[in-house]
Design a protein around this motif. Structure first.
Motif, mmCIF file in Angstrom:
data_model
loop_
_atom_site.group_PDB
_atom_site.id
_atom_site.type_symbol
_atom_site.label_atom_id
_atom_site.label_comp_id
_atom_site.label_asym_id
_atom_site.label_seq_id
_atom_site.Cartn_x
_atom_site.Cartn_y
_atom_site.Cartn_z
ATOM 1 N N LEU A 39 13.532 -29.221 -69.824
ATOM 2 C CA LEU A 39 12.185 -29.621 -69.451
ATOM 3 C C LEU A 39 11.407 -28.363 -69.077
ATOM 4 O O LEU A 39 11.796 -27.631 -68.160
ATOM 5 N N ILE A 40 10.329 -28.103 -69.803
ATOM 6 C CA ILE A 40 9.466 -26.957 -69.520
ATOM 7 C C ILE A 40 8.180 -27.473 -68.886
ATOM 8 O O ILE A 40 7.475 -28.299 -69.478
ATOM 9 N N VAL A 41 7.881 -26.989 -67.675
ATOM 10 C CA VAL A 41 6.722 -27.460 -66.920
ATOM 11 C C VAL A 41 5.716 -26.317 -66.783
ATOM 12 O O VAL A 41 5.980 -25.326 -66.099
ATOM 13 N N ALA A 42 4.577 -26.467 -67.435
ATOM 14 C CA ALA A 42 3.500 -25.484 -67.307
ATOM 15 C C ALA A 42 2.726 -25.749 -66.018
ATOM 16 O O ALA A 42 2.723 -26.862 -65.495
ATOM 17 N N PHE A 77 0.513 -39.272 -69.423
ATOM 18 C CA PHE A 77 -0.222 -39.109 -68.169
ATOM 19 C C PHE A 77 0.719 -38.779 -67.015
ATOM 20 O O PHE A 77 1.868 -39.217 -66.982
ATOM 21 N N LEU A 78 0.186 -38.014 -66.084
ATOM 22 C CA LEU A 78 0.918 -37.626 -64.884
ATOM 23 C C LEU A 78 0.639 -38.617 -63.765
ATOM 24 O O LEU A 78 -0.384 -39.298 -63.769
ATOM 25 N N THR A 79 1.535 -38.667 -62.811
ATOM 26 C CA THR A 79 1.326 -39.554 -61.663
ATOM 27 C C THR A 79 0.447 -38.916 -60.602
ATOM 28 O O THR A 79 -0.009 -39.597 -59.682
ATOM 29 N N LEU A 248 17.227 -31.181 -76.754
ATOM 30 C CA LEU A 248 15.912 -31.791 -76.578
ATOM 31 C C LEU A 248 15.078 -30.894 -75.673
ATOM 32 O O LEU A 248 15.466 -30.592 -74.547
ATOM 33 N N ILE A 249 13.939 -30.453 -76.186
ATOM 34 C CA ILE A 249 12.972 -29.696 -75.384
ATOM 35 C C ILE A 249 11.759 -30.581 -75.169
ATOM 36 O O ILE A 249 11.182 -31.090 -76.132
ATOM 37 N N ILE A 250 11.391 -30.781 -73.921
ATOM 38 C CA ILE A 250 10.148 -31.486 -73.612
ATOM 39 C C ILE A 250 9.242 -30.534 -72.845
ATOM 40 O O ILE A 250 9.652 -29.917 -71.862
ATOM 41 N N PHE A 251 8.025 -30.420 -73.332
ATOM 42 C CA PHE A 251 7.031 -29.544 -72.719
ATOM 43 C C PHE A 251 5.919 -30.392 -72.116
ATOM 44 O O PHE A 251 5.318 -31.238 -72.800
ATOM 45 N N VAL A 252 5.644 -30.177 -70.822
ATOM 46 C CA VAL A 252 4.564 -30.886 -70.123
ATOM 47 C C VAL A 252 3.858 -29.918 -69.187
ATOM 48 O O VAL A 252 4.295 -28.784 -68.998
ATOM 49 N N ALA A 253 2.780 -30.383 -68.571
ATOM 50 C CA ALA A 253 2.103 -29.643 -67.498
ATOM 51 C C ALA A 253 2.220 -30.440 -66.210
ATOM 52 O O ALA A 253 2.518 -31.635 -66.237
ATOM 53 N N LYS A 272 -4.112 -36.168 -67.530
ATOM 54 C CA LYS A 272 -3.543 -36.287 -68.871
ATOM 55 C C LYS A 272 -2.812 -34.991 -69.187
ATOM 56 O O LYS A 272 -3.311 -33.900 -68.895
ATOM 57 N N THR A 273 -1.632 -35.099 -69.754
ATOM 58 C CA THR A 273 -0.820 -33.902 -69.968
ATOM 59 C C THR A 273 -0.447 -33.723 -71.433
ATOM 60 O O THR A 273 -0.256 -34.714 -72.156
ATOM 61 N N PRO A 274 -0.340 -32.464 -71.885
ATOM 62 C CA PRO A 274 0.311 -32.266 -73.178
ATOM 63 C C PRO A 274 1.755 -32.716 -73.044
ATOM 64 O O PRO A 274 2.374 -32.530 -71.991
ATOM 65 N N PHE A 275 2.276 -33.325 -74.065
ATOM 66 C CA PHE A 275 3.658 -33.808 -74.012
ATOM 67 C C PHE A 275 4.250 -33.629 -75.408
ATOM 68 O O PHE A 275 3.941 -34.383 -76.322
ATOM 69 N N ILE A 276 5.079 -32.629 -75.546
ATOM 70 C CA ILE A 276 5.706 -32.309 -76.825
ATOM 71 C C ILE A 276 7.210 -32.472 -76.683
ATOM 72 O O ILE A 276 7.810 -31.927 -75.756
ATOM 73 N N ALA A 277 7.814 -33.232 -77.585
ATOM 74 C CA ALA A 277 9.261 -33.439 -77.585
ATOM 75 C C ALA A 277 9.832 -32.898 -78.893
ATOM 76 O O ALA A 277 9.423 -33.323 -79.974
ATOM 77 N N HIS A 278 10.783 -31.983 -78.773
ATOM 78 C CA HIS A 278 11.387 -31.342 -79.952
ATOM 79 C C HIS A 278 12.899 -31.493 -79.878
ATOM 80 O O HIS A 278 13.533 -31.033 -78.922
ATOM 81 N N TRP A 279 13.455 -32.142 -80.875
ATOM 82 C CA TRP A 279 14.905 -32.383 -80.918
ATOM 83 C C TRP A 279 15.294 -32.616 -82.375
ATOM 84 O O TRP A 279 15.233 -33.740 -82.870
ATOM 85 N N PRO A 280 15.659 -31.558 -83.099
ATOM 86 C CA PRO A 280 15.937 -31.684 -84.534
ATOM 87 C C PRO A 280 16.942 -32.773 -84.896
ATOM 88 O O PRO A 280 16.805 -33.428 -85.932
ATOM 89 N N ASP A 281 17.952 -32.989 -84.046
ATOM 90 C CA ASP A 281 18.969 -33.990 -84.359
ATOM 91 C C ASP A 281 18.565 -35.413 -83.983
ATOM 92 O O ASP A 281 19.255 -36.370 -84.344
ATOM 93 N N GLY A 282 17.442 -35.563 -83.258
ATOM 94 C CA GLY A 282 17.142 -36.896 -82.749
ATOM 95 C C GLY A 282 15.714 -37.364 -82.880
ATOM 96 O O GLY A 282 15.410 -38.527 -82.598
ATOM 97 N N ILE A 283 14.779 -36.485 -83.302
ATOM 98 C CA ILE A 283 13.369 -36.862 -83.407
ATOM 99 C C ILE A 283 12.839 -36.464 -84.768
ATOM 100 O O ILE A 283 13.064 -35.343 -85.229
#
Length: 486
Positions: A39-42, A77-79, A248-253, A272-283
């Motif tokens: 999980l990468i948090v900007a 979206f963020l809480t 699995l890499i998930i990128f959010v702010a 509202k947040t950018p939300f990118i999910a990268h997982w070659p074997d699963g997405i």
């Protein structure tokens, strides 16, 4: 796994028996079948300030590539639009008011269950690097934490991301919490891979297009590009180590950009947040989802993928079904909170596909932004222009008091949330519908309005002219009234 079983068929019965015995004695033998999770948090990054979300002025080639080869979520979206409460929500899978860390700088109490500990108990190696902001007790929920202190270690907060990957145990799946300081103020710290100019800037209409604002936005873009560079280094390291496919890499702010009408607000530019999910074997490569998701969905997603028991305290839902079917319906709405952040405030918001509803519980107070914004020269300029009567109604919004008790925006026709429809009779049924959603959420989640107001830490006009003081943390009994205080 299937190829492994086929290979066993070629062995003699004695060899097969020996292999099975080894597998029984080594519980991590099939650990690679569970994905590694990063999980990468900007820090302070707007959802649409990336190339992948249509901002062609900012240079983000690595994040754009992640989105192109993974899944981009367009309604995430963020809480909370406040850094530490937002992060506490992510790691616990709970709304901020249920973490007991809903105000800025409040550490997460040790009684709270975290996804890092859950994954650790399930056999994952868990580690964190970069900006922390979660309190000392939470560090005990990881195998290793390499905290970066802003202005002391290095400016981006990302220098230990790759070194952490290099020392991970190779026999275990891993969960990494990687958090940057980019793009938090102050800007102009250290070196950047790209230099942006005024020509690159896409300025929202609720800011004056002065020389100062245009240059400051360009500097903000520089910080985003440095964050992007560190994301690229993580991906390259995974590729070199041969584990990119099953990671699995998930990128959010954690919240919106550090400007007056964004960070700490309940508008899209705040929660509202950018939300990118990268997982070659699963997405599926290049997939896009416009389903509504929330940051409380991260924790249950990770436990589901790790085949771990999901704590009943988690309030979100696993996103695994969307990884398989991006167009599937998910949440009908997302709820976000605004609590104390340098200055007192209390508000709640409901976001559906088309509309945003905001309830300002302390509407007698102006919507003063965070202190790092207020003690910056862009705020001083905004203040000067306001006093001169040179701002538009939308640009002057952070100064206005009282604010409307309720706000309603049609995002389809008004993406910058400039026209409040709460008093428009044509939208009365929409207003009531969203208000009812919020009322039901308040009861279901146990939300309350504080019984007293927390003092501001800074002057609302002059900014950080006084030294920051540590506030005594009141008990929950002191902070909240009985149910029904709304």
């Amino acid at each position: 796994m299937f190829s492994f079983i086929n290979n066993m068929r070629l062995k003699t019965p004695a060899q097969t028996l020996l292999t099975l015995c080894v597998l029984l004695l080594v519980p991590n033998a099939f650990a690679e079948q569970r994905p590694n999770i990063i999980l990468i948090v900007a820090d302070d990054l707007n959802w649409d300030d990336l190339g992948a979300y249509g901002n062609t002025g900012v240079k983000t080639p690595n994040l754009d590539k992640l989105a192109k080869n993974g899944m981009r979520f367009d309604n995430a979206f963020l809480t909370a639009s406040s850094c530490s409460p937002s992060r506490a929500s992510m790691i616990t899978g709970r709304y901020p008011h249920n973490t007991d860390a809903e105000q800025l700088h409040w550490p997460l109490p040790k009684e709270q269950l975290t996804v890092s500990q859950t994954l650790r108990d399930a056999g994952y190696w868990t580690a964190a690097a970069g900006k922390w902001h979660l309190g000392e007790d939470t560090k005990q929920r990881f195998d290793e934490v390499r905290e970066s202190k802003y202005g002391i270690d290095e400016p981006s907060g990302s220098a230990q991301w790759v070194p952490l990957l290099e020392v991970r145990p190779k026999e275990k799946p891993f969960f990494l919490w990687l958090a940057s300081w980019d793009s938090h103020r102050p800007f102009y710290q250290g070196e950047y891979p790209h230099s942006h100019s005024q020509e690159d800037v896409r300025l929202p209409p609720y800011y004056p297009a002065t020389e100062l604002y245009m240059n400051d936005f360009a500097a903000y873009y520089d910080e985003i590009s440095r964050l992007d560079e560190h994301v690229g280094k993580v991906v390259s390291t995974l590729e070199r180590q041969g584990v990119k496919g099953n990671t699995l890499i998930i990128f959010v702010a954690d919240n919106g950009r550090p400007f007056a009408r964004d960070k700490t607000t309940l508008y899209d530019s705040g929660v509202k947040t950018p939300f990118i999910a990268h997982w070659p074997d699963g997405i599926a490569k290049g997939s896009i989802s416009d389903s509504i998701i929330s940051s409380i969905d991260l924790a249950p997603t990770f436990t589901a993928l790790a085949k771990a028991d999901t704590p009943t305290s988690f309030e979100g839902r696993s996103l695994v079904s969307l990884f398989k079917n991006p167009s599937a319906s998910f949440h009908d709405y997302a709820v976000s909170e605004r609590n104390w952040h340098d200055f007192e405030d209390h508000g709640r918001s409901v976001r559906t596909k088309r509309y945003r509803y905001i309830r300002n519980n302390y509407n007698d107070l102006p919507a003063t932004p965070s202190a790092d914004t207020v003690y910056h020269k862009t705020w001083w300029e905004l203040t000067r222009l306001f006093e001169q009567g040179a701002l538009t109604e939308h640009q002057a919004r952070p100064f206005l008091a009282p604010r409307p008790k309720e706000e309603l925006y049609d995002l389809l026709n008004d993406p910058f949330e400039l026209t409040n429809l709460a008093t428009d009779e044509n939208y009365l049924s929409v207003l009531r519908h969203h208000s009812d959603i919020l009322d039901k959420w308040i009861l279901a989640s146990g939300d309350f309005i504080p019984s007293f107001r927390t003092p501001d830490d800074f002057d609302r006009v002059k900014g950080a002219s006084a030294p920051h003081r540590k506030r005594p943390r009141p008990s929950k009994m002191q902070m909240y009234q009985a149910s029904g205080s709304y």
